[in-house]
Design an enzyme around this catalytic site. Structure first.
Site, PDB file in Angstrom:
ATOM      1  CD  GLN A  66      -2.383  -1.281   2.800  1.00 37.83           C
ATOM      2  OE1 GLN A  66      -1.956  -0.608   3.736  1.00 37.83           O
ATOM      3  NE2 GLN A  66      -3.365  -2.151   2.951  1.00 37.83           N
ATOM      4  CD  GLU A 131      -0.669  -8.016  11.128  1.00 35.95           C
ATOM      5  OE1 GLU A 131      -1.571  -8.764  11.557  1.00 35.95           O
ATOM      6  OE2 GLU A 131      -0.884  -7.043  10.389  1.00 35.95           O
ATOM      7  CE1 TYR A 162      -4.340  -2.218  14.032  1.00 38.31           C
ATOM      8  CE2 TYR A 162      -3.074  -2.600  16.035  1.00 38.31           C
ATOM      9  CZ  TYR A 162      -3.426  -2.970  14.746  1.00 38.31           C
ATOM     10  OH  TYR A 162      -2.860  -4.078  14.185  1.00 38.31           O
ATOM     11  CB  VAL A 189     -18.957  -6.890  13.382  1.00 41.90           C
ATOM     12  CG1 VAL A 189     -18.733  -6.995  11.873  1.00 41.90           C
ATOM     13  CG2 VAL A 189     -20.065  -5.891  13.702  1.00 41.90           C
ATOM     14  CG  ASN A 243      -7.789 -11.585  15.535  1.00 44.66           C
ATOM     15  OD1 ASN A 243      -6.833 -11.222  16.222  1.00 44.66           O
ATOM     16  ND2 ASN A 243      -7.893 -11.286  14.261  1.00 44.66           N
ATOM     17  CE  LYS A 253     -11.980  -7.581  15.741  1.00 45.69           C
ATOM     18  NZ  LYS A 253     -10.749  -7.445  14.925  1.00 45.69           N
TER      19      LYS A 253
END
Ligand code: NAG
Ligand code: NAG
Ligand code: NAG
Ligand code: NAG
Length: 357
Positions: A66, A131, A162, A189, A243, A253
């Site tokens: 990106q 990560e 984040y 979600v 997760n 999130k």
């Protein structure tokens, strides 16, 4: 001699006064200036030396391919970070102060470290990844290579969360009624559902005590990016379940999905103390703070029926605002902000141990 002495006596107090005056002025400046520079995250402890030369940050390869434009003085134009030159031309290697390597591409072998190039004295190599530890593989080969780390972890040399909270310049009243237009009690979600995830186990138990409305690919109710926040905003509570459960690993999130939508986040991830260190006060409910999932369920039901107690989860908005950090350029500019405070000499002898801790 006599003359000189009397002069000295005459001048000394004046000099002292001047000095004292200057020190006072300095202290005044410091104390007036500091609070505004401070935020709950790791801001520079020393102010950028604006008279010094540019710091050159070379990004060896763009994360996930990106690319963004590096035209102009990017760090100054976008983030008001002075003295920072972001480049991605490898030909500038020999003049780079910091060379940044994103882990994913190294891990997959799609990019390689320039180990054959002579490393200029004083140049630092930076390891960068956002990560969770479980998704950073093949770390053993990178022992004794990197000088600095760029990660969401609070103990990284350059912490790039984040999202973060910033103090508002002035308090603002929270005008909206937080319990208005709520249609569902608890929403989740999820696109990649894995039975073995801790979050799935908690969800199954919670869903047995109260209705959990599930959206996302797993439940064949995918949400477009434009529908995500409006949908969550109609829920009293949003399950901001990570997760991967790891130190400091708190993602969008929480910062985006919950706070921006205006649902109270029920969080599952690192321990409560990790959330308390970075999130606004009284803004979330942590799964670990309950003896059982049943008790958590009961608590959520009671809160939804108690307008006053529910709205207290939004009081923080008077003093704090949440910002997201999503642009790789912003993360790279932060290296410059902290450049003068980076350790003079450091080598990550066991990067894997640091990442997994
Ligand atoms: C600021 O930078 C200039 C030029 O590189 C240098 O001479 C000076 O010592 C620096 N000052 C501090 C406080 O680091
Ligand atoms: C620092 O970098 C900016 C942006 O690339 C450039 O405009 C400026 O002239 C540079 N300043 C120095 C002292 O090299
Ligand atoms: C969640 O609870 C509802 C209502 O009890 C039930 O119909 C549904 O099957 C449950 N979902 C899962 C995945 O267990
Ligand atoms: C950076 O790490 C290398 C080892 O890979 C080491 O030789 C060098 O001295 C380190 N530089 C700094 C500035 O810490």
């Amino acid at each position: 001699m006599e003359d000189a002495n009397s002069k000295g006596v005459l001048y000394k107090p004046t000099k002292k006064c001047l000095l004292l005056y200057l020190v006072c002025l300095l202290l005044l400046c410091l104390f007036n200036g500091w609070p505004r520079l401070r935020s709950p995250s790791n801001n520079p402890s020393t102010v950028q030396n604006s008279s010094s030369r540019n710091v050159t940050i070379l990004l060896w390869h763009w994360p996930f391919n990106q690319c963004s434009s590096l035209q102009g003085d990017v760090c100054w134009d976008l983030y008001h970070v002075p003295g920072c030159r972001l480049v991605d031309q490898r030909s500038l290697f020999s003049s780079a102060d910091v060379v940044v390597f994103h882990h994913r591409e190294l891990e997959q072998g799609r990019q390689k470290l320039p180990l054959t190039l002579p490393r200029p004295k004083g140049q630092r190599w930076a390891w960068m990844s956002l990560e969770a530890p479980a998704n950073n593989r093949n770390l053993k080969q990178f022992a004794n290579v990197f000088n600095i780390t760029i990660s969401y972890k609070r103990n990284a040399d350059v912490t790039v969360p984040y999202g973060e909270v910033l103090a508002k310049q002035a308090e603002t009243p929270v005008v909206e009624d937080s319990s208005l237009n709520k249609e569902s009690l608890v929403c989740w979600v999820v696109s990649k559902y894995k039975e073995w995830h801790t979050r799935s186990k908690v969800y199954i138990k919670l869903n047995a005590t109260l209705p959990v409305k599930v959206y996302g690919g797993w439940n064949k109710k995918p949400l477009s990016s434009g529908d995500l926040l409006p949908t969550i905003s109609r829920c009293y509570f949003y399950l901001a379940f990570e997760n991967s459960v790891a130190s400091d690993y708190i993602t969008e999130k929480l910062w985006r999905n919950a706070y921006m939508a205006g649902a109270v986040p029920v969080v599952l991830g690192p321990p409560p103390s990790h959330y308390k260190a970075v999130a606004p006060p009284h803004s979330f409910i942590h799964v670990d703070d309950f003896a059982s999932v049943e008790e958590l369920g009961e608590h959520l039901q009671q809160l939804a029926q108690d307008k006053k107690r529910y709205s207290e989860y939004f009081t923080w908005k008077q003093k704090w605002k949440v910002t997201l950090i999503t642009d790789w350029r912003e993360r790279l500019c932060k290296i410059c902000t902290l450049y003068n405070t980076l350790p003079q000499q450091r080598v990550y002898t066991d990067l894997e141990a640091w990442v997994k801790a």
